[in-house]
Scaffold this motif. Structure first.
Motif, mmCIF file in Angstrom:
data_model
loop_
_atom_site.group_PDB
_atom_site.id
_atom_site.type_symbol
_atom_site.label_atom_id
_atom_site.label_comp_id
_atom_site.label_asym_id
_atom_site.label_seq_id
_atom_site.Cartn_x
_atom_site.Cartn_y
_atom_site.Cartn_z
ATOM 1 N N ASP A 276 33.856 25.025 15.483
ATOM 2 C CA ASP A 276 32.624 24.572 16.127
ATOM 3 C C ASP A 276 31.426 25.451 15.789
ATOM 4 N N GLU A 277 31.670 26.619 15.196
ATOM 5 C CA GLU A 277 30.629 27.619 14.939
ATOM 6 C C GLU A 277 29.880 27.937 16.233
ATOM 7 N N ARG A 278 28.595 27.628 16.362
ATOM 8 C CA ARG A 278 27.863 28.026 17.572
ATOM 9 C C ARG A 278 27.949 26.997 18.705
ATOM 10 N N HIS A 279 28.453 25.799 18.418
ATOM 11 C CA HIS A 279 28.574 24.783 19.457
ATOM 12 C C HIS A 279 29.464 25.251 20.601
ATOM 13 N N LEU A 280 29.106 24.859 21.810
ATOM 14 C CA LEU A 280 29.907 25.167 22.989
ATOM 15 C C LEU A 280 30.502 23.921 23.642
ATOM 16 N N ALA A 281 29.927 22.755 23.397
ATOM 17 C CA ALA A 281 30.294 21.548 24.146
ATOM 18 C C ALA A 281 30.984 20.509 23.274
ATOM 19 N N GLY A 282 31.733 20.960 22.274
ATOM 20 C CA GLY A 282 32.355 20.041 21.337
ATOM 21 C C GLY A 282 33.609 19.378 21.872
ATOM 22 N N ALA A 283 34.428 18.888 20.945
ATOM 23 C CA ALA A 283 35.663 18.197 21.310
ATOM 24 C C ALA A 283 36.569 19.111 22.117
ATOM 25 N N PHE A 284 37.224 18.532 23.109
ATOM 26 C CA PHE A 284 38.200 19.194 23.980
ATOM 27 C C PHE A 284 37.562 20.217 24.926
ATOM 28 N N GLN A 285 36.243 20.190 25.044
ATOM 29 C CA GLN A 285 35.544 21.119 25.944
ATOM 30 C C GLN A 285 35.072 20.398 27.207
ATOM 31 N N ASP A 286 35.843 19.406 27.639
ATOM 32 C CA ASP A 286 35.423 18.552 28.757
ATOM 33 C C ASP A 286 35.205 19.308 30.055
ATOM 34 N N ASN A 287 35.886 20.434 30.245
ATOM 35 C CA ASN A 287 35.793 21.180 31.508
ATOM 36 C C ASN A 287 35.185 22.560 31.311
ATOM 37 N N ARG A 288 34.489 22.781 30.208
ATOM 38 C CA ARG A 288 34.007 24.123 29.899
ATOM 39 C C ARG A 288 32.871 24.543 30.845
ATOM 40 N N VAL A 289 32.849 25.815 31.172
ATOM 41 C CA VAL A 289 31.734 26.401 31.912
ATOM 42 C C VAL A 289 30.761 26.981 30.892
ATOM 43 N N ILE A 290 29.540 26.440 30.878
ATOM 44 C CA ILE A 290 28.507 26.858 29.922
ATOM 45 C C ILE A 290 27.294 27.324 30.722
ATOM 46 N N PRO A 291 27.128 28.628 30.916
ATOM 47 C CA PRO A 291 25.999 29.125 31.716
ATOM 48 C C PRO A 291 24.660 28.804 31.062
ATOM 49 N N TYR A 292 23.646 28.637 31.884
ATOM 50 C CA TYR A 292 22.288 28.479 31.362
ATOM 51 C C TYR A 292 21.854 29.770 30.670
ATOM 52 N N GLU A 293 21.118 29.607 29.577
ATOM 53 C CA GLU A 293 20.625 30.757 28.826
ATOM 54 C C GLU A 293 19.248 30.436 28.269
ATOM 55 N N GLY A 294 18.489 31.482 27.955
ATOM 56 C CA GLY A 294 17.246 31.307 27.224
ATOM 57 C C GLY A 294 16.032 31.134 28.104
ATOM 58 N N LEU A 295 15.239 30.121 27.780
ATOM 59 C CA LEU A 295 13.928 29.894 28.395
ATOM 60 C C LEU A 295 13.986 28.712 29.347
#
Length: 408
Positions: A276-295
């Motif tokens: 996935d390289e930098r992707h966080l929400a790709g295949a099989f990531q249906d339940n992933r916790v992805i914190p808010y970041e940036g601006l």
């Protein structure tokens, strides 16, 4: 050589072991070979623990935000979708129909993937169907998507076929090396949906109470264009993302940029995924916790917000008019809880990663290294984009649960 056709510099020689060992394989023999390969086998083993888990949804902190998705019709093309599905089913044998169809809440929804190797043989494989049946199933794209969305999906399929021919690997990469499935019974009143997935394309389309949800979505291309005279398939998204960054103040850009290099020494371990390289929400990531970041978007002035609206519009234009308008409004209503994060350079020719994230949407765009081209650094001609609907409405699940509760 111009950048337009620059990918050709990265073609492998036909006798290179990266290519030669795969020639003559089809989807099923390559499926087994991929398990044994050091790289693809490692990807498969890494994803296996995530396969077909009980669905919760992507969140920012592990807690689902309730009541984000009311059962409100959005002008879904319900009749066209139903008619296309019924017509497609009529072209299939009884065994094919049984193989194609699942219950509306089946866990197989979550089996989609975007690599060229087939991890799950969900539904029917288009390349092995009779042409009449294959074309009828593909009619669901025209019935469900906007004209521009259907054209983009078919263009990405065509690019996949072209790359397969160019590399001599058309047994594993061709215009129809995609799986399709139908969930539920096509209807004007009951919830149902359909799915297509394969190399660089995945669409999960659900219709509940005349409300269309298409999520998760994967649109990608290697390369983004084939000839100098072609329009790049995904360049409008790239251009809108760059325009958004250009609309920020220098201080805002500094806040949005998480890492200045695509593979940055400052990145924590595991931030770059081998597939996935930098992707966080790709295949099989249906339940992933992805914190808010940036601006946070609350920091943007009116001009920068207009640039963000334009980027959102570019990312929802696969939807037909009514659902696209409703989705745009839904996303904009959460702008004050929206965050923009960036990795890479911000110059006009730099490759980059961007994520726009809120309680109701995640957009990701990432430039990638070569898979069937030999560029070892992220390149402008290999692009992956992902759309998710966090807090439980991927696959229209939040709507389906609301529908079922209201019909008990």
């Amino acid at each position: 050589m111009s950048e337009d056709a620059g990918f050709r510099r990265y073609l492998y020689p036909s006798n290179d072991e990266r290519i030669a060992g795969l020639k003559g394989l089809d989807a099923y023999s390559y499926r087994e070979a991929a398990k044994r390969d050091a790289f693809t086998g490692g990807l498969i083993r890494g994803w296996e623990p995530l396969y077909l888990n009980e669905f919760v949804g992507v969140t920012s902190d592990g807690t689902i935000i309730p009541d984000l998705y009311p059962l409100e019709p959005n002008g879904a093309p319900a009749e066209a979708m139903m008619n296309a599905a019924v017509a497609a089913l009529a072209t299939l044998t009884p065994l094919e129909r049984e193989t194609l169809q699942y219950s509306v809440d089946a866990v197989e929804w979550q089996s989609w993937a975007n690599p060229e190797f087939m991890q799950h043989d969900t539904g029917l494989r288009l390349e092995f169907l009779e042409p009449r049946a294959r074309e009828a199933l593909l009619g669901l794209l025209d019935a469900t998507l906007s004209a521009r969305g259907a054209a983009l999906a078919k263009k990405l399929m065509n690019i996949n076929g072209y790359l397969g021919k160019l590399t001599g690997l058309d047994g594993i990469m061709n215009e129809f090396s995609y799986n399709m499935a139908i969930y539920g019974t096509p209807s004007l009143t009951e919830p149902w949906g359909w799915q297509i997935f394969g190399h660089h394309l995945a669409l999960n389309c659900a219709i509940v109470n005349n409300q269309l949800v298409i999520s998760p979505i994967f649109f990608g291309a290697e390369p983004d264009k084939l000839e100098v005279t072609d329009d790049p398939a995904l360049m409008p998204r790239v251009s809108r993302a760059r325009a958004l960054m250009a609309a920020l103040t220098p201080q805002q850009r500094d806040t949005a940029v998480l890492f200045e290099e695509m593979v940055d020494p400052a990145m924590p371990a595991g931030r770059i995924h081998p597939g996935d390289e930098r992707h966080l929400a790709g295949a099989f990531q249906d339940n992933r916790v992805i914190p808010y970041e940036g601006l946070r978007v609350t920091e943007l002035d009116s001009a920068a917000r207009e640039s963000l609206r334009a980027l959102v519009h570019e990312f929802v234009d696969y939807l037909p008019e009514g659902p696209a308008r409703a989705r745009q409004q839904e996303i904009e209503s959460h702008f004050d809880d929206t965050w923009i994060s960036w990795i890479g350079g911000t110059g006009p020719d730099d490759v980059f990663y961007i994520r726009v994230q809120s309680p109701v949407v995640i957009f990701e765009l990432d430039h990638h290294c070569g898979v069937f081209l030999k560029n070892s650094e992220p390149a402008p001609f290999h692009i992956h984009t992902i759309v998710r609907t966090p807090n439980g409405n991927d696959y229209g699940r939040a709507l389906l649960r609301g529908y079922e509760s209201s019909h008990e």
